[in-house]
Design a protein around this motif. Structure first.
Motif, short mmCIF file in Angstrom:
data_model
loop_
_atom_site.label_atom_id
_atom_site.label_comp_id
_atom_site.label_asym_id
_atom_site.label_seq_id
_atom_site.Cartn_x
_atom_site.Cartn_y
_atom_site.Cartn_z
N HIS A 39 -29.71 -2.44 -113.95
CA HIS A 39 -29.54 -3.78 -113.38
C HIS A 39 -29.37 -3.68 -111.87
O HIS A 39 -28.67 -2.81 -111.37
N THR A 43 -31.00 -9.07 -110.78
CA THR A 43 -31.35 -9.04 -112.19
C THR A 43 -31.18 -10.41 -112.85
O THR A 43 -30.17 -11.09 -112.64
N HIS A 45 -30.41 -12.52 -116.13
CA HIS A 45 -29.60 -12.24 -117.32
C HIS A 45 -29.79 -13.31 -118.38
O HIS A 45 -30.11 -14.47 -118.08
N TRP A 49 -33.16 -13.03 -124.65
CA TRP A 49 -34.41 -13.52 -124.08
C TRP A 49 -35.36 -13.97 -125.19
O TRP A 49 -35.46 -13.33 -126.24
N ASP A 141 -29.50 -7.77 -124.06
CA ASP A 141 -30.08 -9.10 -123.93
C ASP A 141 -31.15 -9.38 -124.98
O ASP A 141 -31.91 -10.34 -124.87
N ASP A 225 -33.28 -18.08 -122.03
CA ASP A 225 -32.17 -17.65 -122.88
C ASP A 225 -32.12 -18.50 -124.15
O ASP A 225 -31.82 -19.69 -124.10
#
Length: 259
Positions: A39, A43, A45, A49, A141, A225
């Protein structure tokens, strides 16, 4: 203490030291194992994802080609069609991509059109469970990533993946790089004997950039997200009908298609 016992203890001590040193060395190596994504200050976040592809905005198969080109150029995917083809994103008929749909009276594009396929970055990825070296691993993630240095080419992950999203380098991929374009220095070229696939552009996310195919789509592909109800992907899924590949398998794919 007799000589034999002294000799035994000496050998045992040396062996224990060597073992501990070896384990420490491996632990240190694992901590900085190549293939991990670091990271940076920029980055991007996410809790998990996800990708939403709006197929309604792609009138023809040709409209998907810039996405594939952007993906393959960004990741130095070799150009070797045929039985040794390497593919991160590719086109396939609807019936091949979505065999669970048995609606014989759907739109014409379901019968004759092709759809873009890629790694689904599943919530429950079977490829991760079967990898003996942890070359395939799930990031915090949700991205299912690859560490090419750990891959031993056993291809267990290919057998476990129900989406056909992985390719094996039977030959040196570096000799099959497109001759009209220099390799992208930001992403490593691979070696023969390893598996590769889409990584949701984890290296670009680490640099604060969106995936290459998302940028090339001009807003026709959303990326965000899935854990955030206010994200663009969640809003799109709430407001539109979407499908995923083989949902009955329970892998929980992270790629959605608006149809």
């Amino acid at each position: 203490m007799n000589t034999d016992r002294r000799h035994f203890l000496k050998i045992a001590g040396i062996s224990a030291f060597a073992l501990s040193a070896g384990l420490a060395g491996r632990a240190a190596e694992a901590a900085v194992a190549p293939g991990k994504y670091e990271h940076g200050p920029n980055t991007l976040h996410a809790g998990r994802w996800g990708m939403v592809i709006d197929t309604r905005k792609f009138p023809s198969e040709a409209d998907y080609l810039p996405l594939i080109k952007a993906c393959h150029e960004a990741h130095n995917v070799p150009n070797q069609p045929g039985p040794h083809e390497i593919k991160w994103m590719w086109l396939a008929p609807y019936k091949e991509g979505f065999p669970d749909d048995e609606n014989h009276y759907g739109p014409e594009k379901f019968k004759t059109g092709k759809f873009p396929l890629l790694c689904n970055h599943c919530e429950n990825p079977p490829c991760v469970r079967v990898c003996p070296t942890k070359a395939t691993y799930k990031m915090e993630d949700g991205i299912v990533a690859m560490d090419y240095h750990r891959c031993i080419g056993c291809r267990f992950c290919m057998a476990a993946c129900p989406f056909g999203a992985r390719s094996f380098n039977f030959i040196d991929p570096r000799i099959a790089m497109p001759s009209d374009k220099a390799p992208n220095p930001a992403y490593p070229t691979r070696m023969p004997g390893v598996v590769e696939k889409c990584t949701f552009c984890a290296e670009r996310l680490a640099a604060g950039k969106l995936p290459a195919c998302v940028e090339a789509s001009g807003g026709k592909i959303l990326f965000g997200d899935l854990n955030n109800p206010k994200s663009d992907v969640r809003k799109a899924l709430a407001e539109n009908f979407s499908i995923r590949r083989k949902p009955s398998l329970g892998t929980q794919p992270g790629v959605y298609y608006l149809v």
